[in-house]
Design a protein around this motif. Structure first.
Motif, PDB file in Angstrom:
ATOM      1  N   CYS A   1       0.809  -1.226   0.000  1.00 27.11           N
ATOM      2  CA  CYS A   1       0.000   0.000   0.000  1.00 27.11           C
ATOM      3  C   CYS A   1       0.837   1.269   0.000  1.00 27.11           C
ATOM      4  O   CYS A   1       0.299   2.363  -0.145  1.00 27.11           O
ATOM      5  CB  CYS A   1      -0.960   0.009   1.193  1.00 27.11           C
ATOM      6  N   GLY A   2       2.152   1.151   0.179  1.00 30.43           N
ATOM      7  CA  GLY A   2       3.017   2.322   0.209  1.00 30.43           C
ATOM      8  C   GLY A   2       2.995   3.066   1.537  1.00 30.43           C
ATOM      9  O   GLY A   2       3.620   4.110   1.684  1.00 30.43           O
ATOM     10  N   GLY A   3       2.286   2.529   2.510  1.00 32.78           N
ATOM     11  CA  GLY A   3       2.193   3.166   3.823  1.00 32.78           C
ATOM     12  C   GLY A   3       3.401   2.878   4.698  1.00 32.78           C
ATOM     13  O   GLY A   3       4.297   2.120   4.334  1.00 32.78           O
ATOM     14  N   SER A   4       3.391   3.488   5.850  1.00 34.80           N
ATOM     15  CA  SER A   4       4.488   3.312   6.810  1.00 34.80           C
ATOM     16  C   SER A   4       4.457   1.924   7.429  1.00 34.80           C
ATOM     17  O   SER A   4       3.404   1.308   7.557  1.00 34.80           O
ATOM     18  CB  SER A   4       4.360   4.342   7.928  1.00 34.80           C
ATOM     19  N   MET A   5       5.641   1.469   7.805  1.00 29.04           N
ATOM     20  CA  MET A   5       5.760   0.217   8.547  1.00 29.04           C
ATOM     21  C   MET A   5       6.130   0.563   9.982  1.00 29.04           C
ATOM     22  O   MET A   5       6.817   1.553  10.234  1.00 29.04           O
ATOM     23  CB  MET A   5       6.810  -0.691   7.907  1.00 29.04           C
ATOM     24  N   CYS A   6       5.649  -0.246  10.924  1.00 28.39           N
ATOM     25  CA  CYS A   6       5.934  -0.011  12.337  1.00 28.39           C
ATOM     26  C   CYS A   6       6.508  -1.284  12.954  1.00 28.39           C
ATOM     27  O   CYS A   6       6.372  -2.375  12.410  1.00 28.39           O
ATOM     28  CB  CYS A   6       4.678   0.436  13.070  1.00 28.39           C
ATOM     29  N   CYS A   7       7.132  -1.100  14.097  1.00 31.53           N
ATOM     30  CA  CYS A   7       7.733  -2.215  14.812  1.00 31.53           C
ATOM     31  C   CYS A   7       6.637  -3.170  15.277  1.00 31.53           C
ATOM     32  O   CYS A   7       5.689  -2.770  15.942  1.00 31.53           O
ATOM     33  CB  CYS A   7       8.510  -1.682  16.000  1.00 31.53           C
ATOM     34  N   GLU A   8       6.750  -4.444  14.885  1.00 29.51           N
ATOM     35  CA  GLU A   8       5.776  -5.451  15.312  1.00 29.51           C
ATOM     36  C   GLU A   8       6.318  -6.286  16.473  1.00 29.51           C
ATOM     37  O   GLU A   8       5.635  -6.528  17.446  1.00 29.51           O
ATOM     38  CB  GLU A   8       5.390  -6.355  14.157  1.00 29.51           C
ATOM     39  N   PHE A   9       7.569  -6.747  16.335  1.00 30.43           N
ATOM     40  CA  PHE A   9       8.181  -7.486  17.436  1.00 30.43           C
ATOM     41  C   PHE A   9       9.688  -7.384  17.367  1.00 30.43           C
ATOM     42  O   PHE A   9      10.258  -7.001  16.347  1.00 30.43           O
ATOM     43  CB  PHE A   9       7.714  -8.946  17.485  1.00 30.43           C
ATOM     44  N   GLN A  10      10.318  -7.737  18.474  1.00 30.40           N
ATOM     45  CA  GLN A  10      11.759  -7.654  18.614  1.00 30.40           C
ATOM     46  C   GLN A  10      12.273  -8.961  19.203  1.00 30.40           C
ATOM     47  O   GLN A  10      11.715  -9.472  20.179  1.00 30.40           O
ATOM     48  CB  GLN A  10      12.095  -6.485  19.540  1.00 30.40           C
ATOM     49  N   ILE A  11      13.320  -9.502  18.592  1.00 29.25           N
ATOM     50  CA  ILE A  11      13.965 -10.705  19.098  1.00 29.25           C
ATOM     51  C   ILE A  11      15.217 -10.262  19.854  1.00 29.25           C
ATOM     52  O   ILE A  11      16.073  -9.568  19.306  1.00 29.25           O
ATOM     53  CB  ILE A  11      14.330 -11.676  17.957  1.00 29.25           C
ATOM     54  N   LEU A  12      15.299 -10.655  21.109  1.00 24.49           N
ATOM     55  CA  LEU A  12      16.391 -10.217  21.969  1.00 24.49           C
ATOM     56  C   LEU A  12      17.571 -11.182  21.908  1.00 24.49           C
ATOM     57  O   LEU A  12      17.408 -12.369  21.616  1.00 24.49           O
ATOM     58  CB  LEU A  12      15.880 -10.098  23.405  1.00 24.49           C
ATOM     59  N   PRO A  13      18.766 -10.696  22.207  1.00 22.32           N
ATOM     60  CA  PRO A  13      19.952 -11.552  22.129  1.00 22.32           C
ATOM     61  C   PRO A  13      19.955 -12.691  23.145  1.00 22.32           C
ATOM     62  O   PRO A  13      20.709 -13.647  22.980  1.00 22.32           O
ATOM     63  CB  PRO A  13      21.110 -10.575  22.376  1.00 22.32           C
ATOM     64  N   GLN A  14      19.103 -12.626  24.154  1.00 23.01           N
ATOM     65  CA  GLN A  14      19.022 -13.713  25.130  1.00 23.01           C
ATOM     66  C   GLN A  14      18.638 -15.025  24.460  1.00 23.01           C
ATOM     67  O   GLN A  14      18.920 -16.100  24.989  1.00 23.01           O
ATOM     68  CB  GLN A  14      17.987 -13.386  26.220  1.00 23.01           C
ATOM     69  N   LEU A  15      17.995 -14.967  23.301  1.00 23.45           N
ATOM     70  CA  LEU A  15      17.610 -16.178  22.592  1.00 23.45           C
ATOM     71  C   LEU A  15      18.838 -17.020  22.240  1.00 23.45           C
ATOM     72  O   LEU A  15      18.761 -18.249  22.202  1.00 23.45           O
ATOM     73  CB  LEU A  15      16.813 -15.831  21.327  1.00 23.45           C
ATOM     74  N   LEU A  16      19.973 -16.366  22.035  1.00 20.47           N
ATOM     75  CA  LEU A  16      21.205 -17.088  21.720  1.00 20.47           C
ATOM     76  C   LEU A  16      21.581 -18.060  22.836  1.00 20.47           C
ATOM     77  O   LEU A  16      22.079 -19.153  22.577  1.00 20.47           O
ATOM     78  CB  LEU A  16      22.350 -16.107  21.469  1.00 20.47           C
ATOM     79  N   TYR A  17      21.323 -17.666  24.075  1.00 20.76           N
ATOM     80  CA  TYR A  17      21.600 -18.541  25.212  1.00 20.76           C
ATOM     81  C   TYR A  17      20.768 -19.826  25.107  1.00 20.76           C
ATOM     82  O   TYR A  17      21.273 -20.929  25.302  1.00 20.76           O
ATOM     83  CB  TYR A  17      21.296 -17.810  26.528  1.00 20.76           C
ATOM     84  N   TYR A  18      19.493 -19.673  24.775  1.00 19.96           N
ATOM     85  CA  TYR A  18      18.607 -20.836  24.666  1.00 19.96           C
ATOM     86  C   TYR A  18      18.938 -21.693  23.452  1.00 19.96           C
ATOM     87  O   TYR A  18      18.652 -22.883  23.433  1.00 19.96           O
ATOM     88  CB  TYR A  18      17.147 -20.397  24.650  1.00 19.96           C
ATOM     89  N   PHE A  19      19.561 -21.092  22.431  1.00 21.57           N
ATOM     90  CA  PHE A  19      20.043 -21.856  21.277  1.00 21.57           C
ATOM     91  C   PHE A  19      21.336 -22.587  21.598  1.00 21.57           C
ATOM     92  O   PHE A  19      21.776 -23.441  20.846  1.00 21.57           O
ATOM     93  CB  PHE A  19      20.302 -20.940  20.073  1.00 21.57           C
ATOM     94  N   GLY A  20      21.975 -22.226  22.707  1.00 23.51           N
ATOM     95  CA  GLY A  20      23.248 -22.847  23.082  1.00 23.51           C
ATOM     96  C   GLY A  20      24.421 -22.314  22.287  1.00 23.51           C
ATOM     97  O   GLY A  20      25.433 -22.990  22.129  1.00 23.51           O
ATOM     98  N   VAL A  21      24.326 -21.080  21.791  1.00 26.77           N
ATOM     99  CA  VAL A  21      25.397 -20.490  20.997  1.00 26.77           C
ATOM    100  C   VAL A  21      26.537 -20.082  21.915  1.00 26.77           C
ATOM    101  O   VAL A  21      26.337 -19.379  22.900  1.00 26.77           O
ATOM    102  CB  VAL A  21      24.880 -19.254  20.209  1.00 26.77           C
ATOM    103  N   GLU A  22      27.725 -20.558  21.604  1.00 23.78           N
ATOM    104  CA  GLU A  22      28.916 -20.206  22.376  1.00 23.78           C
ATOM    105  C   GLU A  22      29.404 -18.842  21.927  1.00 23.78           C
ATOM    106  O   GLU A  22      29.204 -18.440  20.784  1.00 23.78           O
ATOM    107  CB  GLU A  22      30.019 -21.248  22.152  1.00 23.78           C
TER     108      GLU A  22
END
Length: 129
Positions: free
Chosen positions: A64-85
């Motif tokens: 539609c050419g309209g503005s986009m807004c923030c819907e959600f944010q993924i935080l870096p804490q997710l890396l801990y739950y993924f087990g990323v070293e």
């Protein structure tokens, strides 16, 4: 001395101040890995200022050419739950913010194009303590 007065007297560059504010905000629910924003006036909590998009950096909706807004944010804490070293060249980010059409247009489509902004982690701005 209150936390607010500590934040006011915090000496450091803007990225370090932003990181301190981010840590203060996230400390209220440290297990959270996703922040969902219910209205179009909500702003993501950016860990650092560098790499944060301006309003002009966010593309317009392709439908539609309209503005986009923030819907959600993924935080870096997710890396801990993924087990990323914490290794060189490993998967790492400061934040991932997904933007969607403010008007929620084209509701008939099963999948719609959205915009994701990845803010990369900066060791100098985000010291791990």
């Amino acid at each position: 001395m209150t936390l607010n007065s500590l934040m006011d007297s915090f000496q450091g560059d803007d990225d370090k101040k932003s990181w301190a504010h981010f840590q203060e905000r996230i400390a209220k629910a440290p297990e959270q890995v996703l922040r969902y924003y219910r209205n179009s006036n909500s702003k993501p909590t950016w860990p650092v200022l560098s790499g944060r998009p301006s309003k002009d950096d966010i593309p317009k909706c392709i439908y539609c050419g309209g503005s986009m807004c923030c819907e959600f944010q993924i935080l870096p804490q997710l890396l801990y739950y993924f087990g990323v070293e914490n290794e060189v060249n490993s998967l790492d980010w400061a934040s991932i913010v997904v933007y969607a059409c403010e008007a929620s247009c084209e509701a008939s489509l099963p999948y719609k194009h959205e915009y994701a902004r990845v803010q990369l982690y900066s060791p100098s701005a985000c010291p791990i303590v």
